[in-house]
Design a protein around this motif. Structure first.
Motif, PDB file in Angstrom:
ATOM      1  N   THR A  96     -23.566 -46.085 -35.969  1.00  0.00           N
ATOM      2  CA  THR A  96     -23.287 -45.691 -37.350  1.00  0.00           C
ATOM      3  C   THR A  96     -21.882 -46.043 -37.816  1.00  0.00           C
ATOM      4  O   THR A  96     -21.578 -45.915 -39.010  1.00  0.00           O
ATOM      5  N   LYS A  97     -21.024 -46.481 -36.887  1.00  0.00           N
ATOM      6  CA  LYS A  97     -19.623 -46.812 -37.211  1.00  0.00           C
ATOM      7  C   LYS A  97     -18.869 -45.582 -37.736  1.00  0.00           C
ATOM      8  O   LYS A  97     -17.916 -45.706 -38.500  1.00  0.00           O
ATOM      9  N   PHE A  98     -19.305 -44.390 -37.315  1.00  0.00           N
ATOM     10  CA  PHE A  98     -18.664 -43.142 -37.734  1.00  0.00           C
ATOM     11  C   PHE A  98     -17.970 -42.541 -36.525  1.00  0.00           C
ATOM     12  O   PHE A  98     -18.630 -42.110 -35.571  1.00  0.00           O
ATOM     13  N   VAL A 135     -31.360 -42.891 -39.318  1.00  0.00           N
ATOM     14  CA  VAL A 135     -30.054 -42.769 -39.962  1.00  0.00           C
ATOM     15  C   VAL A 135     -29.396 -44.134 -40.128  1.00  0.00           C
ATOM     16  O   VAL A 135     -28.828 -44.447 -41.177  1.00  0.00           O
ATOM     17  N   THR A 161     -30.614 -48.905 -49.844  1.00  0.00           N
ATOM     18  CA  THR A 161     -30.524 -49.431 -51.201  1.00  0.00           C
ATOM     19  C   THR A 161     -30.997 -50.871 -51.310  1.00  0.00           C
ATOM     20  O   THR A 161     -31.284 -51.340 -52.411  1.00  0.00           O
ATOM     21  N   HIS A 185     -20.781 -38.069 -45.053  1.00  0.00           N
ATOM     22  CA  HIS A 185     -19.855 -39.195 -45.203  1.00  0.00           C
ATOM     23  C   HIS A 185     -20.494 -40.319 -46.014  1.00  0.00           C
ATOM     24  O   HIS A 185     -19.829 -40.975 -46.824  1.00  0.00           O
ATOM     25  N   GLN A 186     -21.773 -40.533 -45.810  1.00  0.00           N
ATOM     26  CA  GLN A 186     -22.500 -41.561 -46.547  1.00  0.00           C
ATOM     27  C   GLN A 186     -22.496 -41.261 -48.045  1.00  0.00           C
ATOM     28  O   GLN A 186     -22.520 -42.177 -48.868  1.00  0.00           O
ATOM     29  N   ARG A 187     -22.447 -39.987 -48.407  1.00  0.00           N
ATOM     30  CA  ARG A 187     -22.424 -39.592 -49.815  1.00  0.00           C
ATOM     31  C   ARG A 187     -21.002 -39.459 -50.352  1.00  0.00           C
ATOM     32  O   ARG A 187     -20.790 -38.916 -51.440  1.00  0.00           O
ATOM     33  N   ILE A 242     -22.448 -37.465 -40.725  1.00  0.00           N
ATOM     34  CA  ILE A 242     -22.717 -38.851 -41.089  1.00  0.00           C
ATOM     35  C   ILE A 242     -23.391 -38.920 -42.454  1.00  0.00           C
ATOM     36  O   ILE A 242     -23.033 -39.754 -43.300  1.00  0.00           O
ATOM     37  N   LEU A 243     -24.367 -38.044 -42.692  1.00  0.00           N
ATOM     38  CA  LEU A 243     -25.056 -38.026 -43.976  1.00  0.00           C
ATOM     39  C   LEU A 243     -24.103 -37.654 -45.104  1.00  0.00           C
ATOM     40  O   LEU A 243     -24.174 -38.221 -46.206  1.00  0.00           O
ATOM     41  N   GLN A 263     -28.419 -45.737 -43.651  1.00  0.00           N
ATOM     42  CA  GLN A 263     -27.037 -46.102 -43.911  1.00  0.00           C
ATOM     43  C   GLN A 263     -26.903 -47.528 -44.421  1.00  0.00           C
ATOM     44  O   GLN A 263     -26.166 -47.793 -45.367  1.00  0.00           O
ATOM     45  N   GLN A 264     -27.606 -48.442 -43.781  1.00  0.00           N
ATOM     46  CA  GLN A 264     -27.359 -49.853 -44.019  1.00  0.00           C
ATOM     47  C   GLN A 264     -28.336 -50.511 -44.994  1.00  0.00           C
ATOM     48  O   GLN A 264     -27.957 -51.453 -45.693  1.00  0.00           O
TER      49      GLN A 264
END
Length: 328
Positions: A145-147, A220, A228, A182-184, A179-180, A224-225
Motif C-alpha cells: 500500500t506504500k503506507f 485495499v 477510479t 489516508h486514501q481520503r 490506510i482507508l 487504492q490504485q
C-alpha cells in the motif's frame, strides 16, 4: 472536542466491569463531553446483561446489541455510525489496550491530526501465533500500500468523526482504517501505546486469520490504485492475456509448419483459449463483486449488521428512528 469511545465486545464478561472503571476514570478527568459505546457482537457468556447493568448506572454508557456475531469489523462500523461526539476512540474489549493512552492521542488530534493510530511496540502476546504473523503482515501491507506503518493490528485509534463515518468497513477492513482514511486525505500519525497481556478468557484471533487479511489486502490495494480507473488494471491484464494467447498461437503454427504437429490437438492452442477466458473471468468477477458490494452499501444506506436493541439512546435520535423504520 467531545469524545466517543467505541468498544467491540464478544464474550468478555470478566473484563467489562474493569474496563468500564478504567475508561470512566480517564474520561471523567478529561474535561470533555464523552460517551462510551459498547457494541455487543453476539456474546453468549452473559456479557450482554453485564453491559446493560453498567449502562443502568451511568448515562454516559450506551450499548448496541447485535442479533448474532458479525465480527469485529461490523462491530467497529456500528459503533462509529452510532457515535455522536467529535472524536471517535476505538479500543479492544479485552483490556490489552490501555485507556491511559487516550489523553495523549487526543492531544495529537488537538494538534491538527485527523487520525492517530497506536503502535504496540512492546507487545505482550505469544510470538509464534500472534507477533510473528503480525510483523510479516504489517511489512507486507506497508510494501503493497506504500503506507508506512508498524502496527495495523492495534485497535486503539483516535479519529475525527467526520472522517470515521466516511469509511466503508466490511469483511476484515477494520485493520485497514488508517490506510482507508489516508486514501481520503486524512492526516495520520502513529504513536507508541502501551499493551498488556490478556488477563481473562482466550484470544479471538489466530494465525488462521492470515488468509482473510491477505485477501482484504488485495482488495485495499485495488481500491487504492485502480478504483477510479479500473481499465488501467483490466487493460494491462487484457493485453497480457492477448500476448500470451498470441505467443501460444504463433508457437502452435510454427510447430505445424516445421514439425507437422496437428494444431487442433496441440495443448498450446487450448492453453491460449482457456487461460484468456478463465483468467479474465475469475479476476474480473472477483474485483467487480467487491466494487458492486461497496456501491450497494454506500448508495442504499444499508449496513453489514443488524442491531437488536439500543440502550440509553434518545427516542428521537437518528439511530432510534432508523431502527424503528427498519422494524416497521
Amino acid at each position: 472536542m467531545s469524545v466517543s469511545v467505541v468498544v467491540p465486545v464478544y464474550n468478555e464478561i470478566e473484563t467489562i466491569p474493569l474496563l468500564y472503571s478504567s475508561l470512566h476514570a480517564v474520561l471523567a478527568n478529561l474535561g470533555r463531553d464523552y460517551e462510551i459505546l459498547f457494541v455487543d457482537d453476539g456474546s453468549s457468556d452473559g456479557s450482554t446483561a453485564k453491559l446493560k447493568e453498567v449502562a443502568a448506572t451511568d448515562p454516559h454508557v450506551k450499548v448496541v446489541e447485535f442479533r448474532r456475531n458479525y465480527g469485529q469489523t461490523a462491530a467497529m462500523h456500528a459503533g462509529i455510525q452510532h457515535a455522536s461526539m467529535d472524536v471517535v476512540i476505538t479500543l479492544d474489549g479485552d483490556m490489552q489496550n490501555d485507556p491511559e493512552d487516550i489523553p495523549m492521542m487526543l492531544e495529537k488530534i488537538d494538534e491538527g491530526y485527523d487520525l492517530v493510530h497506536g503502535w504496540r511496540k512492546n507487545r505482550q502476546d505469544a510470538f509464534v501465533n500472534r507477533k510473528l504473523p503480525s510483523k510479516i503482515a504489517n511489512w507486507l501491507i506497508s510494501k503493497v500500500t506504500k503506507f508506512p506503518i508498524h502496527d495495523l493490528g492495534c485497535t486503539l485509534k483516535a479519529i475525527r468523526r467526520e472522517i470515521a463515518v466516511e469509511l466503508e468497513l466490511y469483511g476484515e477492513m477494520h485493520r485497514f482504517i488508517p490506510i482507508l482514511a489516508h486514501q481520503r486525505g486524512a492526516k495520520c500519525v502513529e504513536v507508541v501505546t502501551r499493551h498488556h497481556a490478556r488477563r481473562f478468557g482466550q484470544t479471538k484471533y489466530g494465525i488462521g486469520r492470515t488468509t482473510r487479511v491477505v485477501l482484504d489486502l488485495l482488495t485495499v490495494a485495488y481500491m487504492q490504485q485502480f478504483f477510479t480507473s479500473p481499465m488501467k488494471l483490466f487493460g494491462r491484464m487484457g493485453f497480457a492475456c492477448l500476448g500470451i494467447a498470441g505467443l501460444s498461437v504463433m508457437t502452435t503454427i510454427g510447430m505445424k509448419l516445421i514439425g507437422g504437429v496437428d494444431m487442433t490437438g496441440n495443448p498450446l492452442l487450448l492453453f491460449a483459449v482457456l487461460s484468456t477466458i478463465l483468467g479474465s473471468q475469475m479476476f474480473g468477477m472477483g474485483l467487480l463483486g467487491e466494487v458492486n458490494a461497496r456501491i450497494y452499501y454506500a448508495s442504499n444506506g444499508n449496513d453489514s449488521y443488524a442491531v437488536r436493541s439500543l440502550t440509553n439512546f434518545d427516542a428521537d435520535s437518528p439511530q432510534s428512528i432508523k431502527m424503528r423504520r427498519q422494524a416497521a
